[in-house]
Design a protein around this motif. Structure first.
Motif, PDB file in Angstrom:
ATOM      1  N   PRO A  65      -7.540   0.368  -0.474  1.00 47.88           N
ATOM      2  CA  PRO A  65      -8.229  -0.088   0.740  1.00 47.88           C
ATOM      3  C   PRO A  65      -7.241  -0.473   1.828  1.00 47.88           C
ATOM      4  O   PRO A  65      -6.059  -0.712   1.577  1.00 47.88           O
ATOM      5  N   GLY A  66      -7.739  -0.546   3.056  1.00 51.19           N
ATOM      6  CA  GLY A  66      -6.999  -1.152   4.149  1.00 51.19           C
ATOM      7  C   GLY A  66      -5.695  -0.497   4.499  1.00 51.19           C
ATOM      8  O   GLY A  66      -4.725  -1.189   4.826  1.00 51.19           O
ATOM      9  N   LEU A  67      -5.652   0.852   4.493  1.00 52.79           N
ATOM     10  CA  LEU A  67      -4.412   1.539   4.824  1.00 52.79           C
ATOM     11  C   LEU A  67      -4.312   1.896   6.303  1.00 52.79           C
ATOM     12  O   LEU A  67      -3.312   2.474   6.731  1.00 52.79           O
ATOM     13  N   GLY A  68      -5.329   1.573   7.072  1.00 52.17           N
ATOM     14  CA  GLY A  68      -5.258   1.770   8.509  1.00 52.17           C
ATOM     15  C   GLY A  68      -5.491   3.203   8.935  1.00 52.17           C
ATOM     16  O   GLY A  68      -5.992   4.032   8.180  1.00 52.17           O
ATOM     17  N   ASP A  69      -5.087   3.501  10.170  1.00 51.87           N
ATOM     18  CA  ASP A  69      -5.371   4.796  10.786  1.00 51.87           C
ATOM     19  C   ASP A  69      -4.241   5.801  10.628  1.00 51.87           C
ATOM     20  O   ASP A  69      -4.347   6.940  11.074  1.00 51.87           O
ATOM     21  N   GLY A  70      -3.118   5.410  10.007  1.00 45.42           N
ATOM     22  CA  GLY A  70      -2.003   6.321   9.826  1.00 45.42           C
ATOM     23  C   GLY A  70      -1.253   6.543  11.140  1.00 45.42           C
ATOM     24  O   GLY A  70      -1.608   5.972  12.168  1.00 45.42           O
ATOM     25  N   PRO A  71      -0.227   7.379  11.150  1.00 47.98           N
ATOM     26  CA  PRO A  71       0.317   8.064   9.962  1.00 47.98           C
ATOM     27  C   PRO A  71       1.131   7.149   9.042  1.00 47.98           C
ATOM     28  O   PRO A  71       1.369   7.491   7.898  1.00 47.98           O
ATOM     29  N   SER A  72       1.579   6.008   9.561  1.00 49.09           N
ATOM     30  CA  SER A  72       2.327   5.070   8.715  1.00 49.09           C
ATOM     31  C   SER A  72       1.359   4.176   7.951  1.00 49.09           C
ATOM     32  O   SER A  72       0.154   4.149   8.234  1.00 49.09           O
ATOM     33  N   VAL A  73       1.902   3.437   6.997  1.00 47.46           N
ATOM     34  CA  VAL A  73       1.093   2.556   6.151  1.00 47.46           C
ATOM     35  C   VAL A  73       1.763   1.185   6.091  1.00 47.46           C
ATOM     36  O   VAL A  73       2.980   1.088   5.960  1.00 47.46           O
ATOM     37  N   GLN A  74       0.946   0.133   6.185  1.00 42.47           N
ATOM     38  CA  GLN A  74       1.421  -1.233   5.989  1.00 42.47           C
ATOM     39  C   GLN A  74       0.658  -1.848   4.825  1.00 42.47           C
ATOM     40  O   GLN A  74      -0.575  -1.963   4.865  1.00 42.47           O
ATOM     41  N   LEU A  75       1.375  -2.201   3.778  1.00 39.88           N
ATOM     42  CA  LEU A  75       0.776  -2.910   2.649  1.00 39.88           C
ATOM     43  C   LEU A  75       0.839  -4.410   2.914  1.00 39.88           C
ATOM     44  O   LEU A  75       1.714  -4.886   3.628  1.00 39.88           O
ATOM     45  N   TRP A  76      -0.085  -5.169   2.285  1.00 40.32           N
ATOM     46  CA  TRP A  76      -0.186  -6.603   2.541  1.00 40.32           C
ATOM     47  C   TRP A  76      -0.459  -7.369   1.246  1.00 40.32           C
ATOM     48  O   TRP A  76      -1.204  -6.891   0.384  1.00 40.32           O
ATOM     49  N   PRO A  77       0.096  -8.581   1.142  1.00 35.79           N
ATOM     50  CA  PRO A  77      -0.226  -9.410  -0.028  1.00 35.79           C
ATOM     51  C   PRO A  77      -1.710  -9.703  -0.162  1.00 35.79           C
ATOM     52  O   PRO A  77      -2.254  -9.661  -1.280  1.00 35.79           O
ATOM     53  N   HIS A  78      -2.374 -10.012   0.951  1.00 40.16           N
ATOM     54  CA  HIS A  78      -3.781 -10.425   0.871  1.00 40.16           C
ATOM     55  C   HIS A  78      -4.734  -9.245   0.738  1.00 40.16           C
ATOM     56  O   HIS A  78      -5.882  -9.428   0.335  1.00 40.16           O
ATOM     57  N   ARG A  79      -4.284  -8.046   1.053  1.00 41.04           N
ATOM     58  CA  ARG A  79      -5.130  -6.866   0.891  1.00 41.04           C
ATOM     59  C   ARG A  79      -4.864  -6.140  -0.426  1.00 41.04           C
ATOM     60  O   ARG A  79      -5.795  -5.662  -1.078  1.00 41.04           O
ATOM     61  N   HIS A  80      -3.598  -6.035  -0.782  1.00 37.81           N
ATOM     62  CA  HIS A  80      -3.215  -5.164  -1.884  1.00 37.81           C
ATOM     63  C   HIS A  80      -2.521  -5.886  -3.034  1.00 37.81           C
ATOM     64  O   HIS A  80      -2.242  -5.269  -4.061  1.00 37.81           O
ATOM     65  N   GLY A  81      -2.225  -7.174  -2.858  1.00 32.43           N
ATOM     66  CA  GLY A  81      -1.536  -7.918  -3.917  1.00 32.43           C
ATOM     67  C   GLY A  81      -0.073  -7.549  -4.047  1.00 32.43           C
ATOM     68  O   GLY A  81       0.553  -7.841  -5.065  1.00 32.43           O
ATOM     69  N   THR A  82       0.484  -6.904  -3.030  1.00 35.68           N
ATOM     70  CA  THR A  82       1.880  -6.487  -3.041  1.00 35.68           C
ATOM     71  C   THR A  82       2.637  -7.246  -1.959  1.00 35.68           C
ATOM     72  O   THR A  82       2.052  -7.942  -1.134  1.00 35.68           O
ATOM     73  N   ASP A  83       3.958  -7.090  -1.949  1.00 34.68           N
ATOM     74  CA  ASP A  83       4.712  -7.542  -0.793  1.00 34.68           C
ATOM     75  C   ASP A  83       4.284  -6.708   0.414  1.00 34.68           C
ATOM     76  O   ASP A  83       3.710  -5.618   0.267  1.00 34.68           O
ATOM     77  N   ALA A  84       4.583  -7.198   1.604  1.00 36.74           N
ATOM     78  CA  ALA A  84       4.150  -6.515   2.827  1.00 36.74           C
ATOM     79  C   ALA A  84       5.118  -5.390   3.160  1.00 36.74           C
ATOM     80  O   ALA A  84       5.966  -5.501   4.050  1.00 36.74           O
ATOM     81  N   MET A  85       4.998  -4.295   2.438  1.00 35.94           N
ATOM     82  CA  MET A  85       5.871  -3.126   2.591  1.00 35.94           C
ATOM     83  C   MET A  85       5.326  -2.197   3.665  1.00 35.94           C
ATOM     84  O   MET A  85       4.131  -1.879   3.689  1.00 35.94           O
ATOM     85  N   PHE A  86       6.235  -1.721   4.529  1.00 33.55           N
ATOM     86  CA  PHE A  86       5.881  -0.730   5.549  1.00 33.55           C
ATOM     87  C   PHE A  86       6.465   0.615   5.128  1.00 33.55           C
ATOM     88  O   PHE A  86       7.580   0.697   4.630  1.00 33.55           O
ATOM     89  N   LEU A  87       5.697   1.687   5.358  1.00 35.30           N
ATOM     90  CA  LEU A  87       6.135   3.034   5.000  1.00 35.30           C
ATOM     91  C   LEU A  87       5.816   4.007   6.112  1.00 35.30           C
ATOM     92  O   LEU A  87       4.671   4.085   6.569  1.00 35.30           O
ATOM     93  N   ALA A  88       6.838   4.719   6.563  1.00 33.50           N
ATOM     94  CA  ALA A  88       6.658   5.858   7.460  1.00 33.50           C
ATOM     95  C   ALA A  88       7.391   7.047   6.865  1.00 33.50           C
ATOM     96  O   ALA A  88       8.513   6.903   6.369  1.00 33.50           O
ATOM     97  N   VAL A  89       6.773   8.213   6.901  1.00 32.44           N
ATOM     98  CA  VAL A  89       7.368   9.429   6.337  1.00 32.44           C
ATOM     99  C   VAL A  89       7.538  10.442   7.468  1.00 32.44           C
ATOM    100  O   VAL A  89       6.605  10.679   8.253  1.00 32.44           O
ATOM    101  N   LEU A  90       8.732  11.022   7.551  1.00 38.15           N
ATOM    102  CA  LEU A  90       9.029  12.020   8.577  1.00 38.15           C
ATOM    103  C   LEU A  90       9.533  13.302   7.915  1.00 38.15           C
ATOM    104  O   LEU A  90      10.220  13.250   6.897  1.00 38.15           O
ATOM    105  N   ARG A  91       9.185  14.413   8.519  1.00 39.66           N
ATOM    106  CA  ARG A  91       9.691  15.701   8.072  1.00 39.66           C
ATOM    107  C   ARG A  91      10.620  16.262   9.128  1.00 39.66           C
ATOM    108  O   ARG A  91      10.257  16.371  10.311  1.00 39.66           O
ATOM    109  N   ARG A  92      11.834  16.583   8.720  1.00 44.41           N
ATOM    110  CA  ARG A  92      12.786  17.118   9.674  1.00 44.41           C
ATOM    111  C   ARG A  92      12.420  18.551  10.063  1.00 44.41           C
ATOM    112  O   ARG A  92      12.116  19.380   9.202  1.00 44.41           O
ATOM    113  N   GLY A  93      12.454  18.811  11.363  1.00 42.72           N
ATOM    114  CA  GLY A  93      12.150  20.147  11.844  1.00 42.72           C
ATOM    115  C   GLY A  93      13.302  21.115  11.665  1.00 42.72           C
ATOM    116  O   GLY A  93      14.416  20.735  11.342  1.00 42.72           O
TER     117      GLY A  93
END
Length: 504
Positions: free
Chosen positions: A476-504
């Motif tokens: 749940p609660g992964l937002g609109d993308g393309p990146s993702v922010q995890l949260w302690p109160h939503r996911h029970g995890t540390d507040a990890m941020f993730l962005a993925v890029l593909r090199r052209g």
């Protein structure tokens, strides 16, 4: 970048309950005349650390840990385990000392405001050893079910050992603190919630105002959700294990250690308590301690669809080795090799230990030397992880002293380093390869701003990949993308941020 688990000896579930059970500490002599005082007549000079007490050892160990944090800039998760071992504390006594230490450090901001009001002076004017003792006493009075008389008398005994001449003052201050519960104190001294909502939340939930403001901004200005995050930040964090792929199965490991499989990561195991470092699965290299959020963002890089070769992986900021351990185990299953880069010699040794027996090459060098270092050629790697140094605001529940040490002035040098590392990662990646940018901070300057600026300045084309499908279905609660922010109160995890890029 992940740190060691906070709890050296896991407290029983239910923080307040463990303190209540430690009422027995008071029956062991915390408030008896001549108890701690028999050992208080030693050297009272220098830093005035108390001599080892005859009774109530858990409170004295907690005091020593809190004092080390404030006096020496120590980290509680590093000094407390050794103190517990030296004192011979185990079981409930160790749990009580642990709870007092971490609870006091988490709530320091609010405790100081209350103590200042109760004392009629700014806490900065109180002698530091006495101040730390009062913080421990106030925490017991306001956040545990230790009887008030026991909390006051044991703290006065402690003050008698560390701050001779201040016992009357300590007794008066603590009795004033005991005259209200924590909600009544917040109502008395916190800024008005309507006119200064950030100030109110900061005092009510013991976070610096700038951090509350940063959290609120990252949550779209939702103060209700910000409140839930602050509450979660003040809870005792869970301990998660990572069952290493090819070496352990999460379900079987959960049965072995008396835990439970994780909610999201296929490798996560939740521990109910105990000392995870003592588990045979950890000592044998079948598992390691790692927050589930860290597992998820590392695994996201590994599962992202990739065209072309997939043999060369890179972890550009590898210390202390948790994500390298998971990526190395995954690489072993797929015939790939991981290069793990760490600029700190000590942390590079930790990465070597964490990846022993895996197809991992550890380089003790600066990740920004891509292209200049022949071991880090440009355009060579298929998958690259940048777990960048950051403020760590996403892991405040594990390192409670960090919220009081970090300052807004820390951001400019950190974000500059983050941009440089991400730019280097993009240059190291082959065309069509993938880069995952990760921070354990939800601060927008360290997340969206950094990744956007770095991608723009890297000098190589790169496009964002939607990271949401790279996480388990149904999260749940992964937002609109393309990146993702995890949260302690939503996911029970540390507040990890993730962005993925593909090199052209």
């Amino acid at each position: 970048m992940t740190g060691p688990a906070e709890w050296p000896r896991q407290a029983p579930a239910g923080g307040r309950g463990s303190a209540d059970r430690r009422g027995g500490a008071d029956r062991r002599g915390a408030g008896r005349p001549g108890g701690a005082d028999r050992r208080a007549g030693g050297d009272r000079r220098g830093d005035r650390r108390p001599a080892r007490p005859v009774a109530d050892l858990p409170r004295h160990v907690a005091y020593e840990a809190v004092a080390a944090v404030h006096r020496d800039d120590a980290y509680a998760n590093l000094v407390l385990p050794a103190m517990l071992r030296d004192a011979g504390l185990t079981g409930r006594d160790a749990a009580f000392a642990t709870e007092l230490t971490y609870g006091t450090l988490r709530h320091t901001g609010t405790l100081d405001a209350i103590l200042g009001d109760a004392a009629g002076r700014d806490v900065a004017r109180i002698d530091p050893p006495v101040r730390d003792a009062l913080r421990l006493g106030a925490y017991q009075l306001l956040h545990t079910r230790v009887p008030a008389h026991a909390a006051v008398s044991s703290t006065v005994d402690l003050v008698r050992a560390v701050g001779p001449g201040a016992t009357g003052f300590a007794n008066a201050v603590l009795r004033e603190v005991a005259s209200r519960d924590v909600d009544a104190w917040v109502a008395k001294i916190a800024p008005d919630a309507e006119t200064d909502p950030i100030g109110h939340l900061a005092l009510a939930y013991s976070h610096p105002q700038w951090i509350v403001r940063a959290f609120a901004e990252a949550l779209g200005g939702d103060l209700g959700e910000t409140t839930r995050l602050l509450i979660e930040d003040n809870e005792r964090p869970p301990v998660h294990l990572c069952a290493r792929p090819g070496r352990a199965d999460a379900v079987e490991l959960a049965d072995e250690v008396g835990g439970a499989p994780g909610a999201f990561s296929p490798y996560a195991v939740y521990l109910a308590g105990g000392a995870p470092g003592d588990l045979s699965a950890v000592t044998e290299g079948r598992a390691h301690v790692q927050d589930e959020g860290s597992q998820l963002v590392a695994n996201a890089l590994a599962v992202a669809p990739l065209d072309g070769p997939d043999a060369h992986w890179l972890d550009l900021c590898a210390g202390p080795g948790g994500k390298s351990g998971l990526l190395g185990a995954l690489a072993a299953q797929r015939g790939a090799e991981l290069t793990a880069v760490e600029v700190s010699e000590h942390r590079a040794r930790l990465v070597t230990q964490a990846t022993r027996g895996l197809p991992v090459t550890v380089l003790n060098t600066d990740g920004r030397t891509v292209g200049a270092d022949p071991q880090l050629p440009e355009g060579h790697f298929d998958r690259v992880l940048v777990d960048a140094p950051c403020t760590g605001l996403g892991a405040l529940r594990r390192r409670p002293e960090s919220r009081w040490r970090r300052q807004p002035s820390d951001l400019p040098p950190l974000t500059r380093l983050q941009r440089e590392l991400l730019s280097a990662a993009l240059r190291a990646t082959r065309p069509g390869g993938l880069v995952a940018y990760v921070t354990c901070s939800p601060h927008t300057v360290e997340t969206h701003v950094t990744v956007t600026e770095a991608a723009r300045r890297a000098g190589v084309p790169a496009d964002f990949v939607d990271a949401r499908p790279l996480l388990p279905a149904g999260m749940p609660g992964l937002g609109d993308g393309p990146s993702v922010q995890l949260w302690p109160h939503r996911h029970g995890t540390d507040a990890m941020f993730l962005a993925v890029l593909r090199r052209g």
